[in-house]
Design an enzyme around this catalytic site. Sequence first.
Site, PDB file in Angstrom:
ATOM      1  N   HIS A 265      -2.056  -4.961   0.743  1.00  0.00           N
ATOM      2  CA  HIS A 265      -0.677  -5.427   0.832  1.00  0.00           C
ATOM      3  C   HIS A 265      -0.598  -6.327   2.052  1.00  0.00           C
ATOM      4  O   HIS A 265      -0.904  -5.903   3.156  1.00  0.00           O
ATOM      5  CB  HIS A 265       0.285  -4.239   0.981  1.00  0.00           C
ATOM      6  CG  HIS A 265       1.706  -4.674   1.058  1.00  0.00           C
ATOM      7  ND1 HIS A 265       2.562  -4.678  -0.015  1.00  0.00           N
ATOM      8  CD2 HIS A 265       2.436  -5.168   2.094  1.00  0.00           C
ATOM      9  CE1 HIS A 265       3.743  -5.140   0.351  1.00  0.00           C
ATOM     10  NE2 HIS A 265       3.695  -5.437   1.619  1.00  0.00           N
ATOM     11  N   CYS A 266      -0.231  -7.562   1.848  1.00  0.00           N
ATOM     12  CA  CYS A 266      -0.224  -8.527   2.948  1.00  0.00           C
ATOM     13  C   CYS A 266       1.207  -8.757   3.428  1.00  0.00           C
ATOM     14  O   CYS A 266       2.006  -9.350   2.695  1.00  0.00           O
ATOM     15  CB  CYS A 266      -0.830  -9.844   2.484  1.00  0.00           C
ATOM     16  SG  CYS A 266      -1.017 -11.029   3.817  1.00  0.00           S
TER      17      CYS A 266
END
Lengths: 158, 390
Positions: B163-164
């Site tokens: 998850h960025c």
Amino acid sequence: MATEFHNLQELRHSASLANKVFVQRDYSEGTTCKFQTKFPTELETRIERSLFEDTVKTLNNYYAEAEKIGGQSYLEGCLACATAYLIFLCMETRYEKVLKKIAKYIQEQNEKIYAPRGLLITDPIERGMRVIEISIYEDRGSSGSSSSSSSVSGSTTR
Amino acid sequence: MITRKVRKWEKLPGKNTFCCDGRVMMARQKGVFYLTLFLIIGTCSLFFAFECPYLAVHLSPAIPVFAAVLFLFVMAMLLRTSFSDPGVLPRALPDEATFIEMEIEAANGNVPPGQRAPPRIRNVQINSQIVKLKYCYTCKIFRPPRASHCSICDNCVDRFDHHCPWVGNCVGKRNYRYFYMFTLSLSLLTIYIFTFNIVHVAMRSVVSGFLNTLKDTPGTYPFLCLIFLQKDTPLLVCFFTLWSVVGLTGFHTYLISLNQTTNEDIKGSWSGKNRIQNPYSHKNIIKNCCEVLCGPTYPSVLDRRGLMQEDLVALAALPSTNSDTTPQTTKTTAPLIPNEHTPDEAKSIADSAAEKSSSPKEEQPPSAKLPPLASPETDAETSIAKDKPH
């Protein structure tokens, strides 16, 4: 066959949902989309094994065609990258084209083979490409058991 | 019964936000994404405003043109990564969830009361290696290989990478190539701007002296502040600021050549003597790169813009009829996601199959209700990996 439905419309209006069978994914060759061709026991009395296997095998072939990594997919990928993927706003991807073919095939199979036997296949894309859902219907006029499909033999009076 | 038509995205579980009537899909926390936008647009504006006029005249007009093209490409990739569906797997509908539970029950046999049920794992053989598929208690499915549950977005994502927060979205099967092109093009853009910044200062210094150059070029102040912090090694400072982006690009290039995801790399799924080898790798760098970057573009299986019926009367007095008192996984620290939408969804799908009269039947589970499961995921390391911001 004890239950006869002439078309899909009749199936929806005059039959009641008895059970659902879920055909799972086959991961033996990796993460490419492929479904198991194992014949579910609940369908033994409803449809011939060969017809079911043909349907699943054809679907598997369609998905293999969509996910094939070869010259065409490279070309599509490179062209799309060169246009910053904006080309997908106007062009349909190969996968989407195959998905349309699959939807048409499933509709055709439902009309010709499954609805006359009181079954209905749901397109896997509506279930997240995880399962092929096959709904088993029973004629509403028959003895009202709704929990298993094995009561088909009893539903001779309509 | 009053019903109204709503788009399916309004009723989707999970912690995503949707814009443009379901066309845009992002995570809930978008603050860092706005920061990314600000940094990129801000830096490029400074470059175009203060450096480009000089460079276009004294060197070549192609320099700002190429910078503009690169900037537009970076923005396109960033927006594509942030706004698209990463490959979210929709949760199982009640029928499917019950079917899976029945299969598990059959596989486990009778568990004596008081004993913990065995963990829900399914073994599959992939390219002659045994891979374990874990059961997701939130989504009620056995996760496909390489899928993972993101605790921040509360969704299972196919080929989950990480998850960025910088792009404000998960990176998964559908948007990994856009994410990679974003980091690659951003590296090129950063290097390009820094290079021409130095060239610009050098050229002006030759003409009018260094200090005068600083007075005349306010756009270079942010860059030169960094340089003057370390008097003797300006290149080292530039390298340090570039390292984060270029290093990230290099890391992902390494992952792509091995056909691994960040998630698998962190967990060490395919490394170590006793672990199995990566069954998805073609053992050929070029083939791996081609598959990841030039493979087919997968469609979204999450129907966001489809229409469904919503019962306004039924919503008001909705009991939790499903057996979802199961405690959620250790992965999510948020309160239980309310499942009151599920009976609605089941009803709407029944409606769309034109089986209106059978919907009361569908809400009854075909078999006896199973006791709520008391053994959540014990994979603590996965939850740590999820929470680690990249």
